[in-house]
Design a protein around this motif. Structure first.
Motif, PDB file in Angstrom:
ATOM      1  N   GLY A  22       0.824  -1.211   0.000  1.00 48.04           N
ATOM      2  CA  GLY A  22       0.000   0.000   0.000  1.00 48.04           C
ATOM      3  C   GLY A  22       0.852   1.253   0.000  1.00 48.04           C
ATOM      4  O   GLY A  22       0.569   2.210  -0.730  1.00 48.04           O
ATOM      5  N   PHE A  23       1.907   1.256   0.813  1.00 48.52           N
ATOM      6  CA  PHE A  23       2.812   2.399   0.863  1.00 48.52           C
ATOM      7  C   PHE A  23       3.460   2.630  -0.500  1.00 48.52           C
ATOM      8  O   PHE A  23       3.494   3.764  -0.996  1.00 48.52           O
ATOM      9  CB  PHE A  23       3.891   2.173   1.930  1.00 48.52           C
ATOM     10  N   LEU A  24       3.957   1.571  -1.106  1.00 46.32           N
ATOM     11  CA  LEU A  24       4.616   1.699  -2.413  1.00 46.32           C
ATOM     12  C   LEU A  24       3.638   2.163  -3.493  1.00 46.32           C
ATOM     13  O   LEU A  24       3.989   3.000  -4.341  1.00 46.32           O
ATOM     14  CB  LEU A  24       5.272   0.376  -2.807  1.00 46.32           C
ATOM     15  N   LEU A  25       2.422   1.635  -3.453  1.00 49.21           N
ATOM     16  CA  LEU A  25       1.419   2.070  -4.432  1.00 49.21           C
ATOM     17  C   LEU A  25       1.071   3.538  -4.250  1.00 49.21           C
ATOM     18  O   LEU A  25       0.911   4.274  -5.229  1.00 49.21           O
ATOM     19  CB  LEU A  25       0.164   1.207  -4.326  1.00 49.21           C
ATOM     20  N   TRP A  26       0.972   3.982  -2.990  1.00 48.24           N
ATOM     21  CA  TRP A  26       0.648   5.385  -2.744  1.00 48.24           C
ATOM     22  C   TRP A  26       1.793   6.284  -3.183  1.00 48.24           C
ATOM     23  O   TRP A  26       1.564   7.357  -3.756  1.00 48.24           O
ATOM     24  CB  TRP A  26       0.289   5.611  -1.273  1.00 48.24           C
ATOM     25  N   GLU A  27       3.028   5.877  -2.929  1.00 49.78           N
ATOM     26  CA  GLU A  27       4.179   6.661  -3.382  1.00 49.78           C
ATOM     27  C   GLU A  27       4.203   6.751  -4.909  1.00 49.78           C
ATOM     28  O   GLU A  27       4.504   7.804  -5.469  1.00 49.78           O
ATOM     29  CB  GLU A  27       5.491   6.054  -2.852  1.00 49.78           C
ATOM     30  N   ALA A  28       3.881   5.656  -5.575  1.00 45.70           N
ATOM     31  CA  ALA A  28       3.813   5.662  -7.044  1.00 45.70           C
ATOM     32  C   ALA A  28       2.711   6.602  -7.519  1.00 45.70           C
ATOM     33  O   ALA A  28       2.880   7.322  -8.515  1.00 45.70           O
ATOM     34  CB  ALA A  28       3.576   4.249  -7.568  1.00 45.70           C
ATOM     35  N   GLU A  29       1.596   6.627  -6.792  1.00 49.37           N
ATOM     36  CA  GLU A  29       0.496   7.531  -7.150  1.00 49.37           C
ATOM     37  C   GLU A  29       0.928   8.986  -6.989  1.00 49.37           C
ATOM     38  O   GLU A  29       0.615   9.841  -7.814  1.00 49.37           O
ATOM     39  CB  GLU A  29      -0.728   7.224  -6.283  1.00 49.37           C
ATOM     40  N   LYS A  30       1.655   9.272  -5.923  1.00 49.66           N
ATOM     41  CA  LYS A  30       2.149  10.638  -5.718  1.00 49.66           C
ATOM     42  C   LYS A  30       3.133  11.027  -6.823  1.00 49.66           C
ATOM     43  O   LYS A  30       3.088  12.162  -7.328  1.00 49.66           O
ATOM     44  CB  LYS A  30       2.820  10.756  -4.339  1.00 49.66           C
ATOM     45  N   ASP A  31       4.001  10.113  -7.219  1.00 44.40           N
ATOM     46  CA  ASP A  31       4.936  10.385  -8.316  1.00 44.40           C
ATOM     47  C   ASP A  31       4.186  10.626  -9.622  1.00 44.40           C
ATOM     48  O   ASP A  31       4.548  11.509 -10.405  1.00 44.40           O
ATOM     49  CB  ASP A  31       5.919   9.222  -8.491  1.00 44.40           C
ATOM     50  N   ARG A  32       3.161   9.828  -9.846  1.00 45.40           N
ATOM     51  CA  ARG A  32       2.362  10.003 -11.061  1.00 45.40           C
ATOM     52  C   ARG A  32       1.692  11.375 -11.062  1.00 45.40           C
ATOM     53  O   ARG A  32       1.663  12.073 -12.077  1.00 45.40           O
ATOM     54  CB  ARG A  32       1.310   8.897 -11.157  1.00 45.40           C
ATOM     55  N   ALA A  33       1.161  11.794  -9.914  1.00 44.31           N
ATOM     56  CA  ALA A  33       0.530  13.113  -9.812  1.00 44.31           C
ATOM     57  C   ALA A  33       1.559  14.210 -10.074  1.00 44.31           C
ATOM     58  O   ALA A  33       1.272  15.191 -10.771  1.00 44.31           O
ATOM     59  CB  ALA A  33      -0.104  13.294  -8.433  1.00 44.31           C
ATOM     60  N   ARG A  34       2.752  14.042  -9.534  1.00 47.81           N
ATOM     61  CA  ARG A  34       3.810  15.033  -9.739  1.00 47.81           C
ATOM     62  C   ARG A  34       4.187  15.119 -11.219  1.00 47.81           C
ATOM     63  O   ARG A  34       4.333  16.219 -11.783  1.00 47.81           O
ATOM     64  CB  ARG A  34       5.033  14.655  -8.893  1.00 47.81           C
ATOM     65  N   THR A  35       4.308  13.982 -11.872  1.00 50.34           N
ATOM     66  CA  THR A  35       4.645  13.942 -13.294  1.00 50.34           C
ATOM     67  C   THR A  35       3.545  14.602 -14.129  1.00 50.34           C
ATOM     68  O   THR A  35       3.828  15.379 -15.049  1.00 50.34           O
ATOM     69  CB  THR A  35       4.848  12.482 -13.752  1.00 50.34           C
ATOM     70  N   ARG A  36       2.289  14.324 -13.788  1.00 51.70           N
ATOM     71  CA  ARG A  36       1.177  14.941 -14.512  1.00 51.70           C
ATOM     72  C   ARG A  36       1.133  16.446 -14.283  1.00 51.70           C
ATOM     73  O   ARG A  36       0.815  17.217 -15.191  1.00 51.70           O
ATOM     74  CB  ARG A  36      -0.141  14.293 -14.102  1.00 51.70           C
ATOM     75  N   ALA A  37       1.450  16.865 -13.064  1.00 49.02           N
ATOM     76  CA  ALA A  37       1.463  18.299 -12.760  1.00 49.02           C
ATOM     77  C   ALA A  37       2.543  18.998 -13.580  1.00 49.02           C
ATOM     78  O   ALA A  37       2.318  20.091 -14.131  1.00 49.02           O
ATOM     79  CB  ALA A  37       1.706  18.523 -11.269  1.00 49.02           C
TER      80      ALA A  37
END
Length: 121
Positions: A22-37
């Protein structure tokens, strides 16, 4: 007792693995949001550096909020489905046990009747 301890240990390991995943998936989601931003801001070349940072920050926060809401909806739905499926499983298991016991009684009765018929001759 040893078996119970082993089960507890396995359950704790499974829980720890789920938390790490769950932690790794959430970190990946945050990275994805940063990349999209960053990609979003790249399409707005007139922004100053401070404006770009502010837009990226707000975009990331919005994406994380949307992702969190989505994951919470999935979690609630998963729990609902799990409860529903467990109920169906219990009902099917009861039916199967009832059918097995009924079949066993029928076979026993048939064997008893056959034995009585053979001894009556």
């Amino acid at each position: 007792m040893y078996q119970d301890q082993e089960q507890d240990r396995e359950q704790n390991h499974g829980q720890a693995i789920n938390e790490i995943e769950g932690f790794l998936l959430w970190e990946a989601e945050k990275d994805r949001a940063r990349t999209r931003a960053e990609a979003f801001c790249a399409g707005l070349p007139w922004l100053t550096d401070s404006q770009r940072r502010e837009v990226e920050l707000r975009y990331c926060q919005d994406q994380r909020d949307a992702s969190r809401a989505y994951l919470e909806r999935i979690s609630v739905r998963s729990a609902t489905l799990r409860t529903e499926y467990e109920g169906v499983y219990r009902a099917l298991r009861r039916r199967l046990i009832t059918a097995l016991l009924s079949g066993s009684v029928a076979v026993a009765a048939l064997l008893a009747m056959t034995a009585v018929g053979l001894t009556a001759r």
